[in-house]
Design a protein around this motif. Structure first.
Motif, PDB file in Angstrom:
ATOM      1  N   ARG A  73       0.990   4.626   2.168  1.00 51.63           N
ATOM      2  CA  ARG A  73       0.796   3.191   2.379  1.00 51.63           C
ATOM      3  C   ARG A  73      -0.117   2.619   1.309  1.00 51.63           C
ATOM      4  NH1 ARG A  73       0.087   1.963   8.770  1.00 51.63           N
ATOM      5  NH2 ARG A  73       2.145   2.687   9.348  1.00 51.63           N
ATOM      6  N   LEU A  74       0.170   1.394   0.945  1.00 56.92           N
ATOM      7  CA  LEU A  74      -0.686   0.642   0.046  1.00 56.92           C
ATOM      8  C   LEU A  74      -1.600  -0.213   0.909  1.00 56.92           C
ATOM      9  CD1 LEU A  74      -1.357  -0.242  -2.857  1.00 56.92           C
ATOM     10  CD2 LEU A  74       0.342  -2.045  -2.580  1.00 56.92           C
ATOM     11  N   ARG A  75      -2.888  -0.032   0.766  1.00 58.20           N
ATOM     12  CA  ARG A  75      -3.858  -0.794   1.553  1.00 58.20           C
ATOM     13  C   ARG A  75      -4.597  -1.749   0.631  1.00 58.20           C
ATOM     14  NH1 ARG A  75      -4.425   1.009   6.682  1.00 58.20           N
ATOM     15  NH2 ARG A  75      -3.557   3.056   7.110  1.00 58.20           N
ATOM     16  N   ILE A  76      -4.508  -3.027   0.958  1.00 58.68           N
ATOM     17  CA  ILE A  76      -5.164  -4.063   0.166  1.00 58.68           C
ATOM     18  C   ILE A  76      -6.241  -4.688   1.037  1.00 58.68           C
ATOM     19  CG2 ILE A  76      -4.855  -6.211  -1.093  1.00 58.68           C
ATOM     20  CD1 ILE A  76      -1.929  -5.366  -1.513  1.00 58.68           C
ATOM     21  N   HIS A  77      -7.487  -4.557   0.605  1.00 59.58           N
ATOM     22  CA  HIS A  77      -8.625  -5.086   1.351  1.00 59.58           C
ATOM     23  C   HIS A  77      -9.131  -6.335   0.653  1.00 59.58           C
ATOM     24  CE1 HIS A  77      -8.979  -1.395   3.737  1.00 59.58           C
ATOM     25  NE2 HIS A  77      -8.595  -0.798   2.627  1.00 59.58           N
ATOM     26  N   GLY A  78      -9.522  -7.323   1.457  1.00 59.51           N
ATOM     27  CA  GLY A  78     -10.046  -8.540   0.873  1.00 59.51           C
ATOM     28  C   GLY A  78     -10.375  -9.575   1.923  1.00 59.51           C
ATOM     29  N   ILE A  79     -10.659 -10.755   1.450  1.00 60.11           N
ATOM     30  CA  ILE A  79     -11.025 -11.871   2.312  1.00 60.11           C
ATOM     31  C   ILE A  79      -9.796 -12.757   2.497  1.00 60.11           C
ATOM     32  CG2 ILE A  79     -12.493 -13.905   2.506  1.00 60.11           C
ATOM     33  CD1 ILE A  79     -14.518 -12.393   0.744  1.00 60.11           C
ATOM     34  N   ILE A  80      -9.533 -13.137   3.738  1.00 62.28           N
ATOM     35  CA  ILE A  80      -8.396 -14.013   4.018  1.00 62.28           C
ATOM     36  C   ILE A  80      -8.704 -15.394   3.453  1.00 62.28           C
ATOM     37  CG2 ILE A  80      -7.032 -15.125   5.811  1.00 62.28           C
ATOM     38  CD1 ILE A  80      -7.534 -12.658   7.547  1.00 62.28           C
ATOM     39  N   CYS A  81      -7.855 -15.851   2.538  1.00 63.21           N
ATOM     40  CA  CYS A  81      -8.076 -17.157   1.918  1.00 63.21           C
ATOM     41  C   CYS A  81      -7.097 -18.209   2.432  1.00 63.21           C
ATOM     42  CB  CYS A  81      -8.012 -17.049   0.402  1.00 63.21           C
ATOM     43  SG  CYS A  81      -6.444 -16.488  -0.240  1.00 63.21           S
ATOM     44  N   GLU A  82      -5.962 -17.770   2.971  1.00 55.43           N
ATOM     45  CA  GLU A  82      -5.000 -18.705   3.555  1.00 55.43           C
ATOM     46  C   GLU A  82      -4.383 -18.079   4.793  1.00 55.43           C
ATOM     47  OE1 GLU A  82      -2.155 -20.674   1.113  1.00 55.43           O
ATOM     48  OE2 GLU A  82      -3.452 -20.515  -0.637  1.00 55.43           O
ATOM     49  N   ALA A  83      -4.330 -18.854   5.849  1.00 57.40           N
ATOM     50  CA  ALA A  83      -3.753 -18.387   7.110  1.00 57.40           C
ATOM     51  C   ALA A  83      -3.195 -19.590   7.862  1.00 57.40           C
ATOM     52  CB  ALA A  83      -4.809 -17.678   7.950  1.00 57.40           C
ATOM     53  N   PRO A  84      -2.264 -19.339   8.784  1.00 54.65           N
ATOM     54  CA  PRO A  84      -1.694 -20.471   9.544  1.00 54.65           C
ATOM     55  C   PRO A  84      -2.692 -21.088  10.497  1.00 54.65           C
ATOM     56  CG  PRO A  84      -0.797 -18.386  10.327  1.00 54.65           C
ATOM     57  CD  PRO A  84      -1.684 -18.089   9.169  1.00 54.65           C
TER      58      PRO A  84
END
Length: 89
Positions: free
Chosen positions: A78-89
């Protein structure tokens, strides 16, 4: 990897990975500071604070992440990308 749309002027690509090799390529291409969009599933729980925890319902959401770290999980492929959510519904 199936490329759906490529906009060189704005530096964006829309694609669909089809094999594990495609995820390996993405692991080597995605860098810290990039913005990545993907469809994910989130578990929503209601009234958890004062009541007994219950199983929540899962919803599908389209999120944008500002990448902080990218990891390749060899054991689960699996590719795991960690970060801060910048856009969400």
């Amino acid at each position: 990897m199936k490329i759906i749309h490529m906009d060189i002027k704005h530096g964006s690509v829309t694609l669909i990975p089809e094999t594990l090799d495609d995820f390996w390529v993405l692991y080597n291409v995605i860098e810290r500071g990039d913005t990545v969009y993907a469809r994910t599933r989130r578990e929503i729980r209601l009234n958890e604070r004062y009541s007994r925890p219950e199983k929540g319902r899962r919803i599908s959401a389209y999120l944008g992440l500002k990448v902080e770290d990218v990891k390749w999980d060899r054991s689960m492929n699996r590719l795991r990308i960690h970060g801060i959510i910048c856009e969400a519904p």
